[in-house]
Design a protein around this motif. Structure first.
Motif, PDB file in Angstrom:
ATOM      1  N   LEU A   1     -16.437  -3.511   1.511  1.00 48.84           N
ATOM      2  CA  LEU A   1     -15.205  -3.980   2.149  1.00 48.84           C
ATOM      3  C   LEU A   1     -13.954  -3.689   1.313  1.00 48.84           C
ATOM      4  O   LEU A   1     -12.849  -3.962   1.754  1.00 48.84           O
ATOM      5  N   LEU A   2     -14.167  -3.168   0.117  1.00 48.99           N
ATOM      6  CA  LEU A   2     -12.988  -2.823  -0.679  1.00 48.99           C
ATOM      7  C   LEU A   2     -12.604  -1.376  -0.451  1.00 48.99           C
ATOM      8  O   LEU A   2     -11.644  -0.880  -1.017  1.00 48.99           O
ATOM      9  N   ASP A   3     -13.435  -0.741   0.402  1.00 43.04           N
ATOM     10  CA  ASP A   3     -13.150   0.649   0.695  1.00 43.04           C
ATOM     11  C   ASP A   3     -12.022   0.718   1.708  1.00 43.04           C
ATOM     12  O   ASP A   3     -11.903  -0.137   2.572  1.00 43.04           O
ATOM     13  N   SER A   4     -11.220   1.751   1.587  1.00 32.64           N
ATOM     14  CA  SER A   4     -10.104   1.827   2.525  1.00 32.64           C
ATOM     15  C   SER A   4     -10.545   2.418   3.859  1.00 32.64           C
ATOM     16  O   SER A   4      -9.981   2.115   4.892  1.00 32.64           O
ATOM     17  N   ALA A   5     -11.576   3.240   3.822  1.00 32.49           N
ATOM     18  CA  ALA A   5     -11.976   3.908   5.061  1.00 32.49           C
ATOM     19  C   ALA A   5     -13.169   3.199   5.697  1.00 32.49           C
ATOM     20  O   ALA A   5     -13.621   2.170   5.228  1.00 32.49           O
ATOM     21  N   VAL A   6     -13.632   3.731   6.746  1.00 30.73           N
ATOM     22  CA  VAL A   6     -14.797   3.218   7.468  1.00 30.73           C
ATOM     23  C   VAL A   6     -16.003   3.330   6.555  1.00 30.73           C
ATOM     24  O   VAL A   6     -16.047   4.193   5.698  1.00 30.73           O
ATOM     25  N   PRO A   7     -16.965   2.427   6.720  1.00 30.48           N
ATOM     26  CA  PRO A   7     -18.072   2.300   5.782  1.00 30.48           C
ATOM     27  C   PRO A   7     -18.643   3.607   5.239  1.00 30.48           C
ATOM     28  O   PRO A   7     -19.023   4.468   5.991  1.00 30.48           O
ATOM     29  N   ILE A   8     -18.635   3.737   3.991  1.00 29.17           N
ATOM     30  CA  ILE A   8     -19.380   4.785   3.317  1.00 29.17           C
ATOM     31  C   ILE A   8     -20.044   4.052   2.172  1.00 29.17           C
ATOM     32  O   ILE A   8     -19.468   3.124   1.621  1.00 29.17           O
ATOM     33  N   ASP A   9     -21.212   4.499   1.806  1.00 29.99           N
ATOM     34  CA  ASP A   9     -21.920   3.705   0.811  1.00 29.99           C
ATOM     35  C   ASP A   9     -21.627   4.116  -0.608  1.00 29.99           C
ATOM     36  O   ASP A   9     -21.845   3.363  -1.538  1.00 29.99           O
ATOM     37  N   PHE A  10     -21.113   5.321  -0.737  1.00 29.69           N
ATOM     38  CA  PHE A  10     -20.773   5.724  -2.108  1.00 29.69           C
ATOM     39  C   PHE A  10     -19.286   5.514  -2.333  1.00 29.69           C
ATOM     40  O   PHE A  10     -18.556   5.193  -1.404  1.00 29.69           O
ATOM     41  N   LEU A  11     -18.875   5.685  -3.550  1.00 23.40           N
ATOM     42  CA  LEU A  11     -17.473   5.536  -3.917  1.00 23.40           C
ATOM     43  C   LEU A  11     -16.959   4.159  -3.551  1.00 23.40           C
ATOM     44  O   LEU A  11     -16.322   3.967  -2.529  1.00 23.40           O
ATOM     45  N   VAL A  12     -17.326   3.208  -4.365  1.00 28.16           N
ATOM     46  CA  VAL A  12     -16.829   1.854  -4.141  1.00 28.16           C
ATOM     47  C   VAL A  12     -15.790   1.558  -5.212  1.00 28.16           C
ATOM     48  O   VAL A  12     -16.117   1.412  -6.377  1.00 28.16           O
ATOM     49  N   PRO A  13     -14.550   1.512  -4.845  1.00 29.04           N
ATOM     50  CA  PRO A  13     -13.524   1.295  -5.861  1.00 29.04           C
ATOM     51  C   PRO A  13     -13.516  -0.153  -6.326  1.00 29.04           C
ATOM     52  O   PRO A  13     -13.979  -1.044  -5.621  1.00 29.04           O
ATOM     53  N   SER A  14     -13.034  -0.361  -7.502  1.00 22.84           N
ATOM     54  CA  SER A  14     -12.836  -1.741  -7.940  1.00 22.84           C
ATOM     55  C   SER A  14     -11.373  -1.871  -8.340  1.00 22.84           C
ATOM     56  O   SER A  14     -10.760  -0.910  -8.779  1.00 22.84           O
ATOM     57  N   PRO A  15     -10.839  -3.069  -8.143  1.00 21.08           N
ATOM     58  CA  PRO A  15      -9.408  -3.233  -8.414  1.00 21.08           C
ATOM     59  C   PRO A  15      -9.108  -2.944  -9.880  1.00 21.08           C
ATOM     60  O   PRO A  15      -9.930  -3.191 -10.746  1.00 21.08           O
ATOM     61  N   ASP A  16      -7.958  -2.443 -10.120  1.00 17.00           N
ATOM     62  CA  ASP A  16      -7.596  -2.054 -11.479  1.00 17.00           C
ATOM     63  C   ASP A  16      -6.129  -2.386 -11.701  1.00 17.00           C
ATOM     64  O   ASP A  16      -5.257  -1.831 -11.056  1.00 17.00           O
ATOM     65  N   ASP A  17      -5.882  -3.326 -12.615  1.00 13.24           N
ATOM     66  CA  ASP A  17      -4.485  -3.686 -12.884  1.00 13.24           C
ATOM     67  C   ASP A  17      -4.014  -3.131 -14.221  1.00 13.24           C
ATOM     68  O   ASP A  17      -3.002  -3.544 -14.748  1.00 13.24           O
ATOM     69  N   SER A  18      -4.805  -2.207 -14.764  1.00 13.37           N
ATOM     70  CA  SER A  18      -4.412  -1.681 -16.076  1.00 13.37           C
ATOM     71  C   SER A  18      -3.078  -0.965 -15.957  1.00 13.37           C
ATOM     72  O   SER A  18      -2.750  -0.395 -14.923  1.00 13.37           O
ATOM     73  N   ASP A  19      -2.353  -1.039 -17.033  1.00 13.13           N
ATOM     74  CA  ASP A  19      -1.011  -0.477 -17.009  1.00 13.13           C
ATOM     75  C   ASP A  19      -1.034   1.032 -16.842  1.00 13.13           C
ATOM     76  O   ASP A  19      -0.081   1.630 -16.390  1.00 13.13           O
ATOM     77  N   GLU A  20      -2.152   1.609 -17.214  1.00  8.24           N
ATOM     78  CA  GLU A  20      -2.244   3.052 -17.123  1.00  8.24           C
ATOM     79  C   GLU A  20      -2.236   3.466 -15.653  1.00  8.24           C
ATOM     80  O   GLU A  20      -2.957   2.902 -14.827  1.00  8.24           O
TER      81      GLU A  20
END
Lengths: 250, 291, 250
Positions: C196-215
Motif C-alpha cells: 500500500l505504500l506503492d504509488s501504482a497498482v499492486p506490484i509485488d516487487f519494489l516496495v519503497p519505504s519512507p525516507d526523511d533523510s536530508d540527502e
C-alpha cells in the motif's frame, strides 16, 4: 545505575525503618514520580499550594519534596527552593556547561580611530590636547571605547591647572598593531611617502616622534587611587559638549 | 482519542442508496474517493472482497440523485462518475481479445487498491495522532535553561586604518584653518551696509569701534573688520552721508550721520530703485548691485 | 557550593567500596552529572554530536547515555531517544497530571491529517502524488497548515516535468510523535507488506519505504533560493481548484 538503585534502595529502607509509613511504598514511589514530573514540566517554580492543588489530596508534599531534593542533591540537576517555591536547576558547579563565549568583531568609529592615532603619536596627551589636534571636542564615550580595547591607558596627570589626565598607549596596542615599539610609527616623511599625506601640508606641519615609556614626564604627576573611575566622570561633566559632537561627526 | 476528529463520518451522514439521506451535501466528503469509501463501507464487507460493480452502481445512483435534486457537484465527482460508468461497461461487456486497454478486472483492481490505500492512510493517521504526543501526553522541561552567550568584543583596526585616520585628520585640520581665514574677510560692501544701518539709526557722535564691537569678537576677523569699516566710512563721507572726527592721531575715531542727510532721506532713493519693496531690505539690494 | 561538596564527598566513599572500579568513579560520576545537566537544561533533543561538543573529549557518551537512561527508566521523567537524539520527557503515564501544561494544539482538518500521513509514509512525495492517493485536489491551505506546524518541510524538486516540490517530514515531527526515526512509524511494516505504500497498482516487487533523510534522492533536485515562498504561490496559481476545495474541506 547507581542513582536508580539509590532511590530504589530508599523505599525498602524506609519500610524497614518505620512500619507506620512502610505500607504504601508503591504509592509513595508513584507520588514521587508525579512530583518530579510536575516540577520538570512546569515553566515556573511551583509553591507548596500549587503542588497541593495538582497532586492527590493525601500526599505529604513537604516530605516528598525533601526526599526528592535529597535524591537530586549530588546530581547534575538539583531541586532548589527559590523565592519560596520549588524548581529544578542545573547544579551550580556545572553552570559553565550552559555558557558559551561569543566573540564579536567590532569596528572602531572614525572618531575613535582618530583619537587613538593622536594618543599614539602625541602621548602623553590630555583630552584638551586631543581636541585641539582634532579640532572637535571628544566625547567621553570615545575615550571609554578606547580604554575598553585595552589599547590606551591613563598615564598620570598633567601638572597644569585642572590637572587633566594624560593618556598613552599600552603594550596591547603595540601587540595589536604589530609594532615593536611605538617609535616604529611612521613619521612625516614616511606618511607622505605612503601617500597618506599629500605634499601640500604646511611647512610647520610636524609629526611628533611618539614615546610611550612608563616613566612620567617632568610635567606629569602620578594618578591617585580612585582616579580610574572618579576622575573620568569629572572630566565628563566638564566636557558637556562632547555628546553633541559625537552625533554630528560621522 | 476523544479530541481528534473522527475518521469515519457519523452514521447519520452516511448516505443510503435510496431515501432522503441522499440529500446530504457533497461537502461532507473529501472528494469522490472518500465518497466511494463511505459507500463501500456500507457494503459491510472487507474492502478486499468488495463488489466494485455494486459500488460503481451505488456511486452512479448517488450522482444521479444529486443531479435530480440539482445539487452542485464538483467536477471531480463527475469525472469519477464518467470513469465508473466506463468501468461498469467494461465489467459487463465480454472481453475483447484484441484490446490494448486494461481489462475491466484490472480497472476494478486498481480502484480497489486506491480505496484500500486511502483507508490505510486514514488508519495510520489515526494511529499517529494517538501516539504519545509532545505537549499533550509527554512534556519537555518547562523551564529550559538556555545557554547563556557571553559576548566578548574583539576590536578590529589595522595599522593602515590608524595611520589613515591620523594623517587625514591632521591634514584636514591644516587645510580648514586656511579656509576659515578666507571666509572671515569683511567686504567693503558688507561694511557699508552695516555702517549705514547702525550709524543711520543713531543721532549723535559715537566711536566707530562701538558699532563694530560685535563683529570683532573673533580675533582673526578684527583686522579685516576695522579696515573695511574705515574704507566704507570714508566712502560715505565722500558721498556726504556721514561725518568723521578724530581729536588727534590714534585717538578714537568718531562717526555720526550727517545732520540733514537723515537715514530716511537716504533710504528714499534706494527704495525707489528697489521698486518700492520693503525699505529695510533696500540697502542690501543696492550694495549687492555695486558688487 | 553544597553540590560540589557532595560530589567531592562521594568519591572517597566509592573508592572505599571497591578498589578495582574506584579510580575513575569520581570522574565517571562527574561526567554523568554533566550529561544530565546538559540534557535536563534543554527542551530540544540533543544529538550525540551536540553532546560531544560540550563534554570533555574522552567521555564515552553512548555508555553514559544508556546509564542515564536506565537511571531514569522508572521515574517521573524519562530519557528518551527521539529523532535520533536524546531528550528528557515526562513519563507518558503521567499525562493526566500535566493537562495544565498542555499547549493548545491546533486541530488539524481531516484533509490535513490525511495529507500528513501520506507525506510521512510516502516521503519524499509531491503534491500530485498526495492528490493521487486522496483522489482529490489538495488546497494550498492544507499544505500551509502543515508547514506551519513545523512537521513537514519542502525537501527539493522532483526531476520530472514541471519540477514539482517534494515534501517530507521534519525532526520536529519525530519529536512530536515520539518517534526515533521515520522507520518507526506505526503500521509501516503492514502497509509495506500489503503493497500500500506503492504509488501504482499492486506490484509485488519494489516496495519503497519512507525516507526523511536530508540527502536528496536521485530524482530530486535541491530547492533554489526563494523556493520557500515564490513557488508555493506558483503552485497555488496552477491549482485553481484548490481554493474551492478548501472551503468544502473541514
Amino acid at each position: 545505575m547507581s542513582d536508580n538503585e539509590d532511590h530504589d534502595g530508599d523505599a525498602p529502607e524506609q519500610a524497614r525503618a518505620g512500619n507506620v509509613t512502610s505500607l504504601p511504598s508503591a504509592t509513595h514511589r508513584y507520588e514521587l514520580r508525579m512530583l518530579e514530573a510536575l516540577l520538570f514540566a512546569s515553566a515556573e517554580p511551583l509553591g507548596d499550594d500549587e503542588l497541593a492543588a495538582r497532586l492527590p489530596e493525601r500526599v505529604d508534599i513537604p516530605a516528598l519534596l525533601s526526599e526528592l531534593q535529597q535524591a537530586y542533591a549530588g546530581r547534575g540537576v538539583n531541586l532548589v527552593h527559590v523565592a519560596g517555591k520549588w524548581a529544578f536547576r542545573t547544579a551550580d558547579d556545572l553552570a559553565f556547561l550552559l555558557r558559551r563565549e561569543a566573540t564579536e568583531q567590532k569596528k572602531l568609529s572614525r572618531a575613535a580611530l582618530e583619537t587613538l592615532a593622536i594618543i599614539a603619536y602625541h602621548q602623553p596627551v590630555t583630552r584638551a590636547e586631543i581636541e585641539e589636534v582634532r579640532g572637535v571636542s571628544t566625547s567621553k564615550g570615545t575615550i571609554d571605547v578606547l580604554l575598553e580595547t585595552g589599547w590606551i591607558r591613563m598615564r598620570g596627570r598633567r601638572r597644569t591647572p585642572g590637572r587633566p589626565v594624560t593618556y598613552g598607549t599600552t603594550e596591547a596596542f603595540l601587540d595589536h598593531f604589530a609594532l615593536d615599539e611605538v617609535r616604529d610609527l611612521p613619521g612625516l616623511e614616511e606618511l607622505r611617502g605612503a601617500g597618506l599625506l599629500d605634499s601640500a601640508v604646511p611647512i610647520d606641519f610636524l609629526v611628533p616622534s611618539p614615546d610611550d615609556s612608563d616613566e612620567l614626564k617632568e610635567d606629569e604627576d602620578p594618578l591617585e587611587t580612585g582616579d580610574m573611575f572618579a576622575d573620568l566622570e569629572e572630566e565628563d561633566r566638564s566636557g558637556g559638549a562632547g555628546d553633541e559632537e559625537d552625533t554630528s561627526e560621522r | 482519542m476523544a479530541d481528534e476528529e473522527p475518521f469515519e463520518l457519523p452514521l447519520h451522514d452516511a448516505p443510503e442508496p435510496q431515501g432522503p439521506a441522499l440529500v446530504v451535501d457533497v461537502d461532507g466528503y473529501e472528494g469522490p474517493l472518500d465518497l466511494l469509501l463511505t459507500l463501500a463501507r456500507s457494503q459491510k464487507v472487507d474492502l478486499t472482497r468488495i463488489s466494485i460493480l455494486a459500488l460503481a452502481e451505488q456511486y452512479l445512483t448517488f450522482v444521479h440523485e444529486a443531479r435530480k435534486l440539482r445539487l452542485e457537484l464538483a467536477a471531480d465527482y463527475l469525472v469519477m462518475a464518467a470513469w465508473l460508468a466506463y468501468l461498469k461497461s467494461r465489467l459487463l461487456l465480454p472481453e475483447q481479445k484484441d484490446d490494448d486497454e486494461p481489462t475491466g478486472e484490472e480497472l476494478a483492481a486498481a480502484l480497489a487498491f486506491r480505496l484500500r490505500r486511502l483507508e490505510a492512510m486514514r488508519e495510520v493517521a489515526a494511529r499517529l495522532m494517538n501516539r504519545n504526543r509532545l505537549g499533550r501526553d509527554v512534556f519537555p522541561r518547562g523551564a529550559p535553561e538556555t545557554v547563556a552567550v557571553v559576548r566578548r568584543s574583539e576590536w578590529g583596526a589595522t595599522i593602515y586604518d590608524l595611520l589613515m585616520a591620523y594623517a587625514s585628520q591632521r591634514q584636514r585640520n591644516s587645510v580648514t584653518s586656511v579656509s576659515v581665514g578666507k571666509r572671515s574677510v569683511w567686504s567693503l560692501a558688507d561694511a557699508r551696509t552695516i555702517l549705514t544701518r547702525l550709524v543711520g539709526a543713531a543721532a549723535d557722535w559715537a566711536p566707530i569701534d562701538s558699532y563694530l564691537a560685535t563683529y570683532m569678537a573673533r580675533p582673526e576677523e578684527r583686522v579685516s573688520v576695522l579696515a573695511s569699516a574705515f574704507s566704507a566710512s570714508l566712502e560715505l563721507v565722500r558721498e556726504g552721508k556721514v561725518e568723521l572726527r578724530q581729536s588727534n592721531p590714534f585717538a578714537p575715531l568718531y562717526i555720526r550721520w550727517r545732520p540733514g542727510a537723515t537715514a530716511n532721506e537716504t533710504a528714499a532713493p534706494q527704495a525707489d530703485e528697489a521698486a518700492q519693496e520693503e525699505g529695510g531690505r533696500a540697502p542690501f539690494t543696492e550694495e549687492d548691485d555695486e558688487r
